[in-house]
Write a protein that holds these residues in place. Structure first.
Motif, PDB file in Angstrom:
ATOM      1  N   HIS A  24      23.923 -38.969  88.932  1.00  0.00           N
ATOM      2  CA  HIS A  24      25.131 -39.699  88.523  1.00  0.00           C
ATOM      3  C   HIS A  24      24.909 -41.223  88.531  1.00  0.00           C
ATOM      4  O   HIS A  24      25.571 -41.949  87.806  1.00  0.00           O
ATOM      5  N   GLN A  25      23.945 -41.692  89.317  1.00  0.00           N
ATOM      6  CA  GLN A  25      23.671 -43.132  89.386  1.00  0.00           C
ATOM      7  C   GLN A  25      23.015 -43.658  88.103  1.00  0.00           C
ATOM      8  O   GLN A  25      23.050 -44.852  87.835  1.00  0.00           O
ATOM      9  N   ASP A  26      22.423 -42.757  87.321  1.00  0.00           N
ATOM     10  CA  ASP A  26      21.762 -43.145  86.077  1.00  0.00           C
ATOM     11  C   ASP A  26      22.720 -43.215  84.882  1.00  0.00           C
ATOM     12  O   ASP A  26      22.311 -43.591  83.787  1.00  0.00           O
ATOM     13  N   ILE A  27      23.977 -42.841  85.077  1.00  0.00           N
ATOM     14  CA  ILE A  27      24.937 -42.814  83.969  1.00  0.00           C
ATOM     15  C   ILE A  27      25.395 -44.244  83.674  1.00  0.00           C
ATOM     16  O   ILE A  27      25.935 -44.931  84.539  1.00  0.00           O
ATOM     17  N   THR A  28      25.165 -44.665  82.434  1.00  0.00           N
ATOM     18  CA  THR A  28      25.516 -46.029  82.007  1.00  0.00           C
ATOM     19  C   THR A  28      26.307 -45.956  80.704  1.00  0.00           C
ATOM     20  O   THR A  28      26.458 -44.873  80.120  1.00  0.00           O
ATOM     21  N   GLU A  29      26.752 -47.124  80.238  1.00  0.00           N
ATOM     22  CA  GLU A  29      27.431 -47.184  78.938  1.00  0.00           C
ATOM     23  C   GLU A  29      26.515 -46.663  77.838  1.00  0.00           C
ATOM     24  O   GLU A  29      26.945 -45.957  76.936  1.00  0.00           O
ATOM     25  N   GLU A  30      25.255 -47.020  77.929  1.00  0.00           N
ATOM     26  CA  GLU A  30      24.292 -46.602  76.913  1.00  0.00           C
ATOM     27  C   GLU A  30      24.127 -45.078  76.898  1.00  0.00           C
ATOM     28  O   GLU A  30      24.008 -44.471  75.837  1.00  0.00           O
ATOM     29  N   SER A  31      24.128 -44.459  78.067  1.00  0.00           N
ATOM     30  CA  SER A  31      23.969 -42.995  78.103  1.00  0.00           C
ATOM     31  C   SER A  31      25.201 -42.269  77.557  1.00  0.00           C
ATOM     32  O   SER A  31      25.102 -41.114  77.154  1.00  0.00           O
ATOM     33  N   PHE A  32      26.354 -42.948  77.533  1.00  0.00           N
ATOM     34  CA  PHE A  32      27.568 -42.370  76.961  1.00  0.00           C
ATOM     35  C   PHE A  32      27.759 -42.739  75.489  1.00  0.00           C
ATOM     36  O   PHE A  32      28.700 -42.277  74.855  1.00  0.00           O
ATOM     37  N   SER A  33      26.898 -43.571  74.934  1.00  0.00           N
ATOM     38  CA  SER A  33      27.113 -44.092  73.584  1.00  0.00           C
ATOM     39  C   SER A  33      27.180 -42.989  72.533  1.00  0.00           C
ATOM     40  O   SER A  33      27.895 -43.131  71.540  1.00  0.00           O
ATOM     41  N   LEU A  34      26.476 -41.892  72.714  1.00  0.00           N
ATOM     42  CA  LEU A  34      26.506 -40.838  71.707  1.00  0.00           C
ATOM     43  C   LEU A  34      27.890 -40.221  71.578  1.00  0.00           C
ATOM     44  O   LEU A  34      28.236 -39.689  70.528  1.00  0.00           O
ATOM     45  N   PHE A  35      28.739 -40.324  72.595  1.00  0.00           N
ATOM     46  CA  PHE A  35      30.067 -39.730  72.525  1.00  0.00           C
ATOM     47  C   PHE A  35      31.030 -40.544  71.661  1.00  0.00           C
ATOM     48  O   PHE A  35      31.959 -40.003  71.097  1.00  0.00           O
ATOM     49  N   TRP A  36      30.843 -41.853  71.566  1.00  0.00           N
ATOM     50  CA  TRP A  36      31.778 -42.621  70.758  1.00  0.00           C
ATOM     51  C   TRP A  36      31.277 -42.868  69.344  1.00  0.00           C
ATOM     52  O   TRP A  36      31.982 -43.427  68.518  1.00  0.00           O
ATOM     53  N   MET A  37      30.073 -42.422  69.031  1.00  0.00           N
ATOM     54  CA  MET A  37      29.547 -42.589  67.681  1.00  0.00           C
ATOM     55  C   MET A  37      29.914 -41.431  66.747  1.00  0.00           C
ATOM     56  O   MET A  37      29.656 -41.510  65.560  1.00  0.00           O
ATOM     57  N   LEU A  38      30.490 -40.390  67.274  1.00  0.00           N
ATOM     58  CA  LEU A  38      30.724 -39.172  66.494  1.00  0.00           C
ATOM     59  C   LEU A  38      32.037 -39.198  65.736  1.00  0.00           C
ATOM     60  O   LEU A  38      33.003 -39.816  66.148  1.00  0.00           O
ATOM     61  N   GLU A  39      32.048 -38.472  64.623  1.00  0.00           N
ATOM     62  CA  GLU A  39      33.271 -38.181  63.877  1.00  0.00           C
ATOM     63  C   GLU A  39      33.340 -36.680  63.735  1.00  0.00           C
ATOM     64  O   GLU A  39      32.342 -36.063  63.395  1.00  0.00           O
ATOM     65  N   PRO A  40      34.435 -36.019  63.977  1.00  0.00           N
ATOM     66  CA  PRO A  40      35.703 -36.551  64.449  1.00  0.00           C
ATOM     67  C   PRO A  40      35.562 -37.076  65.874  1.00  0.00           C
ATOM     68  O   PRO A  40      34.726 -36.618  66.641  1.00  0.00           O
ATOM     69  N   ARG A  41      36.403 -38.034  66.178  1.00  0.00           N
ATOM     70  CA  ARG A  41      36.348 -38.712  67.472  1.00  0.00           C
ATOM     71  C   ARG A  41      36.610 -37.721  68.610  1.00  0.00           C
ATOM     72  O   ARG A  41      37.536 -36.930  68.555  1.00  0.00           O
ATOM     73  N   ILE A  42      35.790 -37.803  69.646  1.00  0.00           N
ATOM     74  CA  ILE A  42      35.953 -36.952  70.824  1.00  0.00           C
ATOM     75  C   ILE A  42      37.146 -37.462  71.638  1.00  0.00           C
ATOM     76  O   ILE A  42      37.278 -38.652  71.875  1.00  0.00           O
TER      77      ILE A  42
END
Length: 183
Positions: free
Chosen positions: A94-112
């Motif tokens: 969990h310490q390795d989770i960053t904004e960059e590691s979550f970036s794939l979730f906001w790049m998708l369509e339809p929006r998650i």
């Protein structure tokens, strides 16, 4: 003769039980039919299907310390589940989770709508700036231990929500089916 004797005794026994023998033999009659009429037997039944289950929905079948089984396919290590695909997720804890590691979730369509995060054996806190970045992009984040995150993800997918999951395998070694974990 015995029946007449019993009826006579009941009639004399209790004043509250006193009623005529004809009333004792009366039985209520049904006022409705229990079987269909002839014309009802040959009518067709029509069913309208309002919504089909999506055959492409992602469901987590089981998990263990090495990974997950998603729609019958084994995925080793941490993974990110998207509405129609599974990818390896490059985090160790969990310490390795960053904004960059979550970036794939906001790049998708339809929006998650929501990302369910499984942090292993225990629910761990994520960095505040990571949660803030997700909130600013309109994506809710639910952080749980991995077994509960798997169940939550399945529930949300079954409801038809556009859901993502970011899962770190728990530390135990035995394969755990979600049906076993619930029972």
């Amino acid at each position: 003769m015995a029946a007449a004797f019993v009826l006579h005794r009941l009639y004399r026994a209790q004043p509250a039980l006193r009623c005529s023998p004809a009333e004792l033999l009366w039985a209520p009659r049904r006022g409705h039919r229990l079987t269909p009429a002839d014309d009802e037997l040959y009518q067709r039944t029509r069913i309208s299907l309002l919504q089909r289950e999506s055959p492409h929905a992602m469901y987590i079948d089981s998990y263990n310390s090495r990974g997950f089984t998603v729609n019958g396919n084994r995925v080793f290590g941490p993974c990110a589940l998207l509405p129609h695909s599974v990818v390896q997720w490059n985090v160790g804890s969990h310490q390795d989770i960053t904004e960059e590691s979550f970036s794939l979730f906001w790049m998708l369509e339809p929006r998650i709508e929501i990302v369910v995060v499984g942090t292993g054996d225990r629910t761990e806190r994520l960095q505040a700036q990571v949660l803030r970045a997700m909130r600013q992009r309109g994506i809710a984040v639910e952080v749980q231990d991995t077994p509960n995150a798997c169940a939550t993800f399945n529930f949300l997918c079954h409801e038809g929500r556009v859901t993502g999951a970011a899962l770190i395998p728990p530390g135990g070694t035995a394969l755990t089916s979600l049906a076993q974990a619930a029972g």
